[in-house]
Design a protein around this motif. Structure first.
Motif, PDB file in Angstrom:
ATOM      1  N   ALA A  49       0.752  -1.271  -0.098  1.00  0.00           N
ATOM      2  CA  ALA A  49      -0.205  -0.103  -0.007  1.00  0.00           C
ATOM      3  C   ALA A  49       0.888   1.099   0.049  1.00  0.00           C
ATOM      4  O   ALA A  49       0.564   2.154  -0.811  1.00  0.00           O
ATOM      5  CB  ALA A  49      -0.860   0.062   1.167  1.00  0.00           C
ATOM      6  N   ALA A  50       1.978   1.364   0.864  1.00  0.00           N
ATOM      7  CA  ALA A  50       2.572   2.596   0.993  1.00  0.00           C
ATOM      8  C   ALA A  50       3.584   2.759  -0.260  1.00  0.00           C
ATOM      9  O   ALA A  50       3.517   4.012  -0.759  1.00  0.00           O
ATOM     10  CB  ALA A  50       3.662   2.105   2.060  1.00  0.00           C
ATOM     11  N   THR A  51       4.067   1.642  -0.923  1.00  0.00           N
ATOM     12  CA  THR A  51       5.000   1.689  -2.373  1.00  0.00           C
ATOM     13  C   THR A  51       4.041   2.181  -3.179  1.00  0.00           C
ATOM     14  O   THR A  51       4.112   3.251  -4.103  1.00  0.00           O
ATOM     15  CB  THR A  51       5.376   0.431  -2.554  1.00  0.00           C
ATOM     16  N   TYR A  85     -13.599  -5.794  -3.670  1.00  0.00           N
ATOM     17  CA  TYR A  85     -13.319  -4.508  -3.183  1.00  0.00           C
ATOM     18  C   TYR A  85     -13.818  -4.356  -1.757  1.00  0.00           C
ATOM     19  O   TYR A  85     -12.916  -3.865  -0.780  1.00  0.00           O
ATOM     20  CB  TYR A  85     -13.194  -3.406  -4.014  1.00  0.00           C
ATOM     21  N   ALA A  86     -14.894  -4.309  -1.756  1.00  0.00           N
ATOM     22  CA  ALA A  86     -15.875  -3.827  -0.436  1.00  0.00           C
ATOM     23  C   ALA A  86     -15.446  -4.612   0.685  1.00  0.00           C
ATOM     24  O   ALA A  86     -15.689  -4.094   1.896  1.00  0.00           O
ATOM     25  CB  ALA A  86     -17.189  -3.484  -0.811  1.00  0.00           C
ATOM     26  N   THR A  87     -14.690  -5.738   0.904  1.00  0.00           N
ATOM     27  CA  THR A  87     -14.401  -6.421   1.964  1.00  0.00           C
ATOM     28  C   THR A  87     -13.085  -5.647   2.773  1.00  0.00           C
ATOM     29  O   THR A  87     -13.259  -5.856   3.939  1.00  0.00           O
ATOM     30  CB  THR A  87     -13.942  -7.795   1.468  1.00  0.00           C
ATOM     31  N   LEU A  88     -12.816  -4.783   2.130  1.00  0.00           N
ATOM     32  CA  LEU A  88     -11.544  -3.868   2.750  1.00  0.00           C
ATOM     33  C   LEU A  88     -12.426  -2.597   3.421  1.00  0.00           C
ATOM     34  O   LEU A  88     -11.543  -1.834   3.985  1.00  0.00           O
ATOM     35  CB  LEU A  88     -10.463  -3.375   1.643  1.00  0.00           C
ATOM     36  N   VAL A  89     -13.560  -2.376   2.873  1.00  0.00           N
ATOM     37  CA  VAL A  89     -14.141  -0.946   3.461  1.00  0.00           C
ATOM     38  C   VAL A  89     -14.935  -1.226   4.734  1.00  0.00           C
ATOM     39  O   VAL A  89     -15.925  -1.998   4.664  1.00  0.00           O
ATOM     40  CB  VAL A  89     -14.903  -0.269   2.341  1.00  0.00           C
ATOM     41  N   PRO A  90     -14.637  -0.688   5.928  1.00  0.00           N
ATOM     42  CA  PRO A  90     -15.265  -0.769   7.189  1.00  0.00           C
ATOM     43  C   PRO A  90     -16.884  -0.248   6.813  1.00  0.00           C
ATOM     44  O   PRO A  90     -16.896   0.528   6.041  1.00  0.00           O
ATOM     45  CB  PRO A  90     -15.115   0.179   8.158  1.00  0.00           C
ATOM     46  N   ALA A  96      -4.713  -2.965  -3.613  1.00  0.00           N
ATOM     47  CA  ALA A  96      -5.801  -2.266  -3.877  1.00  0.00           C
ATOM     48  C   ALA A  96      -6.274  -1.193  -3.248  1.00  0.00           C
ATOM     49  O   ALA A  96      -6.873  -0.211  -3.341  1.00  0.00           O
ATOM     50  CB  ALA A  96      -6.969  -3.461  -3.551  1.00  0.00           C
ATOM     51  N   ALA A  97      -5.875  -1.088  -1.593  1.00  0.00           N
ATOM     52  CA  ALA A  97      -6.182   0.031  -0.790  1.00  0.00           C
ATOM     53  C   ALA A  97      -5.333   1.182  -1.491  1.00  0.00           C
ATOM     54  O   ALA A  97      -6.132   2.248  -1.172  1.00  0.00           O
ATOM     55  CB  ALA A  97      -5.583  -0.460   0.715  1.00  0.00           C
ATOM     56  N   ALA A  98      -4.213   1.128  -1.841  1.00  0.00           N
ATOM     57  CA  ALA A  98      -3.641   2.150  -2.271  1.00  0.00           C
ATOM     58  C   ALA A  98      -4.244   2.900  -3.641  1.00  0.00           C
ATOM     59  O   ALA A  98      -4.393   3.885  -3.520  1.00  0.00           O
ATOM     60  CB  ALA A  98      -2.160   2.034  -2.634  1.00  0.00           C
ATOM     61  N   VAL A  99      -4.726   1.992  -4.384  1.00  0.00           N
ATOM     62  CA  VAL A  99      -5.407   2.516  -5.537  1.00  0.00           C
ATOM     63  C   VAL A  99      -6.553   3.119  -5.191  1.00  0.00           C
ATOM     64  O   VAL A  99      -7.080   4.172  -5.580  1.00  0.00           O
ATOM     65  CB  VAL A  99      -5.816   1.334  -6.669  1.00  0.00           C
ATOM     66  N   ALA A 100      -7.369   2.430  -4.326  1.00  0.00           N
ATOM     67  CA  ALA A 100      -8.551   3.179  -3.875  1.00  0.00           C
ATOM     68  C   ALA A 100      -8.488   4.547  -2.990  1.00  0.00           C
ATOM     69  O   ALA A 100      -9.334   5.361  -3.207  1.00  0.00           O
ATOM     70  CB  ALA A 100      -9.381   1.986  -2.850  1.00  0.00           C
ATOM     71  N   THR A 101      -7.430   4.381  -2.442  1.00  0.00           N
ATOM     72  CA  THR A 101      -7.010   5.739  -1.669  1.00  0.00           C
ATOM     73  C   THR A 101      -6.736   6.981  -2.703  1.00  0.00           C
ATOM     74  O   THR A 101      -7.115   8.061  -2.454  1.00  0.00           O
ATOM     75  CB  THR A 101      -5.752   5.496  -0.836  1.00  0.00           C
ATOM     76  N   THR A 102      -5.946   6.561  -3.640  1.00  0.00           N
ATOM     77  CA  THR A 102      -5.693   7.783  -4.766  1.00  0.00           C
ATOM     78  C   THR A 102      -7.070   7.969  -5.459  1.00  0.00           C
ATOM     79  O   THR A 102      -7.128   9.313  -5.496  1.00  0.00           O
ATOM     80  CB  THR A 102      -4.675   6.934  -5.678  1.00  0.00           C
ATOM     81  N   GLY A 111     -15.815  -0.687  -7.304  1.00  0.00           N
ATOM     82  CA  GLY A 111     -14.766  -1.571  -7.258  1.00  0.00           C
ATOM     83  C   GLY A 111     -14.148  -1.938  -8.424  1.00  0.00           C
ATOM     84  O   GLY A 111     -12.966  -2.566  -8.529  1.00  0.00           O
ATOM     85  N   THR A 112     -15.061  -2.120  -9.596  1.00  0.00           N
ATOM     86  CA  THR A 112     -14.698  -2.373 -10.902  1.00  0.00           C
ATOM     87  C   THR A 112     -13.557  -1.499 -11.484  1.00  0.00           C
ATOM     88  O   THR A 112     -12.713  -1.676 -12.262  1.00  0.00           O
ATOM     89  CB  THR A 112     -15.880  -2.343 -12.066  1.00  0.00           C
ATOM     90  N   ILE A 113     -13.476  -0.106 -11.047  1.00  0.00           N
ATOM     91  CA  ILE A 113     -12.626   0.764 -11.430  1.00  0.00           C
ATOM     92  C   ILE A 113     -11.452   0.602 -10.740  1.00  0.00           C
ATOM     93  O   ILE A 113     -10.091   0.578 -11.125  1.00  0.00           O
ATOM     94  CB  ILE A 113     -13.020   2.346 -11.101  1.00  0.00           C
ATOM     95  N   VAL A 114     -11.314  -0.055  -9.340  1.00  0.00           N
ATOM     96  CA  VAL A 114     -10.121  -0.306  -8.668  1.00  0.00           C
ATOM     97  C   VAL A 114      -9.441  -1.614  -9.334  1.00  0.00           C
ATOM     98  O   VAL A 114      -8.249  -1.653  -9.652  1.00  0.00           O
ATOM     99  CB  VAL A 114     -10.484  -0.791  -7.310  1.00  0.00           C
ATOM    100  N   ARG A 115     -10.319  -2.688  -9.578  1.00  0.00           N
ATOM    101  CA  ARG A 115      -9.807  -3.606 -10.575  1.00  0.00           C
ATOM    102  C   ARG A 115      -9.140  -3.228 -11.699  1.00  0.00           C
ATOM    103  O   ARG A 115      -8.055  -3.861 -12.229  1.00  0.00           O
ATOM    104  CB  ARG A 115     -11.027  -4.614 -10.728  1.00  0.00           C
ATOM    105  N   LYS A 116      -9.683  -2.341 -12.520  1.00  0.00           N
ATOM    106  CA  LYS A 116      -9.144  -1.904 -13.939  1.00  0.00           C
ATOM    107  C   LYS A 116      -7.819  -1.492 -13.472  1.00  0.00           C
ATOM    108  O   LYS A 116      -6.635  -1.859 -14.563  1.00  0.00           O
ATOM    109  CB  LYS A 116     -10.287  -1.255 -14.410  1.00  0.00           C
ATOM    110  N   THR A 117      -7.822  -0.558 -12.691  1.00  0.00           N
ATOM    111  CA  THR A 117      -6.371  -0.006 -12.564  1.00  0.00           C
ATOM    112  C   THR A 117      -5.318  -1.036 -11.870  1.00  0.00           C
ATOM    113  O   THR A 117      -4.259  -1.018 -12.180  1.00  0.00           O
ATOM    114  CB  THR A 117      -6.461   1.318 -11.298  1.00  0.00           C
ATOM    115  N   MET A 118      -5.633  -1.848 -11.061  1.00  0.00           N
ATOM    116  CA  MET A 118      -4.859  -2.742 -10.810  1.00  0.00           C
ATOM    117  C   MET A 118      -4.265  -3.854 -11.907  1.00  0.00           C
ATOM    118  O   MET A 118      -3.180  -4.051 -11.946  1.00  0.00           O
ATOM    119  CB  MET A 118      -5.535  -3.689  -9.805  1.00  0.00           C
TER     120      MET A 118
END
Length: 424
Positions: A11-13, A350-355, A390-396, A410-417
């Motif tokens: 995530a940090a990288t 994706y949403a399993t990472l989101v509280p 994924a968390a880094a992509v979502a944060t951006t 989440g499909t946008i996060v997936r595409k970026t990854m």
């Protein structure tokens, strides 16, 4: 970024490479988390399980592939080793630390080691930063977004945003991993075989030695060769309370017992190896994990939950952020329970990472929202690298569009990854 394990380093990288100002906080003097401090020692979760006797193509790449390449370049990763019906690779803990250092420094992430989170800053349910403690004293860091990669959901829990433990409080056993050296590797492999899961004759020998007075609570053990000649990584101990109860290492008393009992068991299993396993007659203990290997503590109450049926059905998702072919590997009782996913994989949404409640915070790592058996598959290293990715992509995305994590498609996060090299 809280926690410097596989998920936190990823995530940090990735976030720093996207141009974000990143601070990673880690309680130890090195990055590595369960892989290094806990000495789990392998990158599990990359290969399909199959009835065939050779490694299939890897089905997880992305940041996982990048880190794997760094380990290989440093001479810190073995060739694939057979693990039942799948394969895994063992790494050198020092090379792991160095690879993390190099990736983080090159990306421009700021890192604070020997620093712990002791509190959170909240405005209602909006997360605004953390309180840090080190030998220098106490300080406050304000952050527009926080990634909880602690493995324990420590930041989410301190914010009161909802966590739980396994199945009605029952979680998986911790284990004290250890390494032994001075092995005649050829003789060992000739006796033990190519599969890292022990053969029946070794289990029988353990049971016989137990009858002779050795403290060997687990009969079904795993032994891996390492990148260092004449050295083995051993996963053998089973840690439970003095009364046989399950330990929860969130409790420092339980954690202390796991550490001390684990070290005693390491000596007992080493005695067993020296007496009963060819090639190990002159073996000695190199080291144990800095801490007991932790498989499970808190999970977050997520916007979505990975269900046991999702794993068993090998369910694919349009918003999946990582493939997982790893079996349900449930450590409870005296023998791990394995349910193989043959020639297939599921995808973690994706949403399993989101509280489910709270703003400006996301998790990465084994504390994702998952049912008990599902987590026993989804918690391993290859997948944790990709949760951090994924968390880094979502944060951006969250920062660029000024939207909360739950509003991200989440499909946008997936595409970026996928554009970043993930196999999705």
């Amino acid at each position: 970024m809280v926690g410097g394990g596989a998920a936190g380093v990823a995530a940090a990288t990735v976030a720093a490479e996207a141009g974000r100002s990143v601070l990673l906080v880690e309680k130890y003097g090195f990055c590595g988390g369960a892989a290094v401090a806990g000495m789990s020692g392998t990158i599990c979760g990359s290969y399909l399980a199959s009835e065939h006797d050779k490694p299939s193509d890897r089905v997880v790449e992305g940041f996982t592939g990048r880190f794997r390449a760094e380990l290989l370049a440093g001479g810190g990763l073995t060739a694939p080793q057979k693990y039942g019906k799948t394969y895994t690779e063992a790494h050198d803990p020092l090379v792991w630390k160095e690879a993390a250092d190099d990736l983080l420094a090159t990306a421009g992430a700021r890192v604070l080691l020997h620093t712990a989170v002791v509190g959170v800053l909240l405005d209602g349910d909006r997360h605004q930063g953390v309180v840090l403690e080190s030998n220098a004293g106490r300080s406050i860091v304000r952050a527009r977004r926080t990634i909880d990669a602690s493995g324990d959901g420590a930041v989410v829990a301190r914010a009161g945003l909802g966590t739980y433990f396994g199945a009605d409080g029952a979680i998986q056993n911790p284990t004290m991993f250890f390494r032994v050296a001075n092995i005649d590797e050829a003789r060992f492999l000739d006796f033990y075989g190519a599969d890292t899961i022990c053969p029946p004759n070794v289990s029988s020998a353990i049971e016989a030695a137990r009858g002779d007075g050795l403290d060997l609570p687990r009969s079904h053990i795993w032994i891996f060769t390492t990148p260092r000649p004449g050295e083995l990584l051993v996963n053998a101990t089973r840690l439970s309370g003095q009364d046989g109860r399950m330990l929860n290492v969130i409790d420092p008393e339980d954690f202390t017992w796991a550490e001390t009992a684990g070290r005693r068991q390491v000596r007992e299993y080493t005695r067993f190896l020296r007496r009963h396993i060819p090639g190990c007659e002159d073996a000695y203990v190199v080291d144990t994990g800095t801490e007991a290997g932790i498989r499970q503590t808190r999970s977050i109450v997520g916007t979505e939950t990975l269900r046991n049926d999702d794993v068993l059905a090998c369910r694919k998702r349009s918003d999946g952020i990582v493939r997982s072919p790893w079996p349900i590997e449930l450590h409870s009782g005296d023998r791990p329970k394995l349910h193989w996913l043959l020639d297939d994989f599921y995808e973690v949404p994706y949403a399993t990472l989101v509280p489910a409640r709270g703003e400006n915070i996301i998790v990465a790592g084994r504390c994702l929202s998952a049912e008990h058996e599902a987590l026993a598959s989804a918690r391993v290293t290859a997948q944790c690298f990709e949760y951090g990715h994924a968390a880094a992509v979502a944060t951006t995305i969250s920062l660029e569009q000024e939207i909360d994590y739950r509003s991200i498609d989440g499909t946008i996060v997936r595409k970026t990854m996928r554009d970043n090299g993930s196999l999705l």
